[in-house]
Write an enzyme that holds these catalytic residues in place. Structure first.
Site, mmCIF file in Angstrom:
data_model
loop_
_atom_site.group_PDB
_atom_site.id
_atom_site.type_symbol
_atom_site.label_atom_id
_atom_site.label_comp_id
_atom_site.label_asym_id
_atom_site.label_seq_id
_atom_site.Cartn_x
_atom_site.Cartn_y
_atom_site.Cartn_z
ATOM 1 N N HIS A 99 0.838 -1.199 0.000
ATOM 2 C CA HIS A 99 0.000 0.000 0.000
ATOM 3 C C HIS A 99 0.878 1.256 0.000
ATOM 4 O O HIS A 99 0.623 2.204 -0.753
ATOM 5 C CB HIS A 99 -0.922 0.009 1.223
ATOM 6 N N GLU A 100 1.899 1.260 0.841
ATOM 7 C CA GLU A 100 2.797 2.422 0.886
ATOM 8 C C GLU A 100 3.566 2.577 -0.425
ATOM 9 O O GLU A 100 3.836 3.699 -0.864
ATOM 10 C CB GLU A 100 3.761 2.300 2.069
ATOM 11 N N HIS A 103 1.646 4.552 -2.864
ATOM 12 C CA HIS A 103 1.847 6.002 -2.763
ATOM 13 C C HIS A 103 3.106 6.437 -3.514
ATOM 14 O O HIS A 103 3.138 7.508 -4.133
ATOM 15 C CB HIS A 103 1.943 6.422 -1.301
ATOM 16 N N HIS A 107 3.287 9.125 -6.557
ATOM 17 C CA HIS A 107 4.223 10.250 -6.584
ATOM 18 C C HIS A 107 5.022 10.261 -7.877
ATOM 19 O O HIS A 107 5.198 11.309 -8.512
ATOM 20 C CB HIS A 107 5.160 10.155 -5.379
#
Length: 238
Positions: A99-100, A103, A107
């Site tokens: 999940h991270e 991100h 980005h």
């Protein structure tokens, strides 16, 4: 005689949702922390594979202290994984780690909602810190003002309301950002086989419960805004 603040009723549904979300995220994370992913891949290893698979070889993975403190830092381009995630090969660990990484992908691809959210963080921090202060000061000054429109107190109260709107806007844009990161994680985990097929449902439950906490935060922010609007309306009528 006790004074009953009827505007508190705006918060009750939000408080219930937040409580349910917290129970869900904790119980699902703890449950699937006891279930191994079946591939022997730790959270850190899953993150590294997902990042490399998407050409993000320059993004570093770092361990951080605490539980559920996982986050992606766009300033340092680092995926920061908590102790229960970094070295564990559980379903929860792989899901949260990926999940991270979702991100990090956002980005790298200049995902508009993420860019917008990151850009307003300084303003949101100020707004959340001073919103109630502005509202209270505004109401007090309106109460002692002789001006029909409430004078400077009305202006300060309006600034407090605007601060609450900014906080709501932040939570409103955060929800799709988090949902998109979870979607990217689920797709990558399945395509790369980072957990056994039978455990993919566990990943979805963990990330789905996490998404519920962001929904709860949004509903709470909206409830607070509605409450302030009601209080402001009563103050102006008085």
């Amino acid at each position: 005689m006790f004074y009953f603040d009827w505007t508190f009723i705006f918060l009750i549904p939000a408080m219930i949702l937040v409580a349910v979300a917290q129970v869900e995220v904790t119980s699902n994370f703890n449950r699937y922390s006891q279930v191994r992913g079946g591939r022997g891949i730790t959270g850190a290893e899953a993150a590294r594979r997902m990042l490399d698979q998407n050409g993000l070889t320059d993004v570093q993975i770092r361990p951080v202290k605490g539980s559920l403190t996982d986050h992606y830092d766009p300033r340092t381009r680092t995926v920061n994984l908590s102790e229960p995630v970094y070295g564990s090969d559980s379903v929860s660990a792989v899901g949260v780690a990926c999940h991270e990484c979702g991100h990090a992908m956002q980005h790298a691809h200049n995902y508009a909602p993420l860019i917008f959210r990151n850009s307003i963080v300084p303003v949101v921090n100020l707004a959340s810190s001073f919103s109630w202060i502005l509202v209270i000061i505004g109401i007090i000054l309106m109460g002692i003002s002789e001006a029909p429109d409430g004078g400077i107190g009305s202006t300060i109260l309006n600034l407090g309301i605007i601060a609450f709107v900014i906080v709501v806007l932040f939570h409103l844009v955060t929800l799709p950002v988090e949902l998109d990161a979870s979607h990217r994680a689920v797709v990558q985990i399945s395509e790369m086989g980072l957990v056994s097929p039978e455990h993919e449902v566990g990943v979805k439950k963990v990330l789905g419960a996490a998404a519920l906490t962001y929904l709860g935060a949004l509903v709470m922010a909206i409830a607070n805004l509605l409450r302030i609007l009601a209080i402001a309306g009563m103050s102006r009528r008085n």
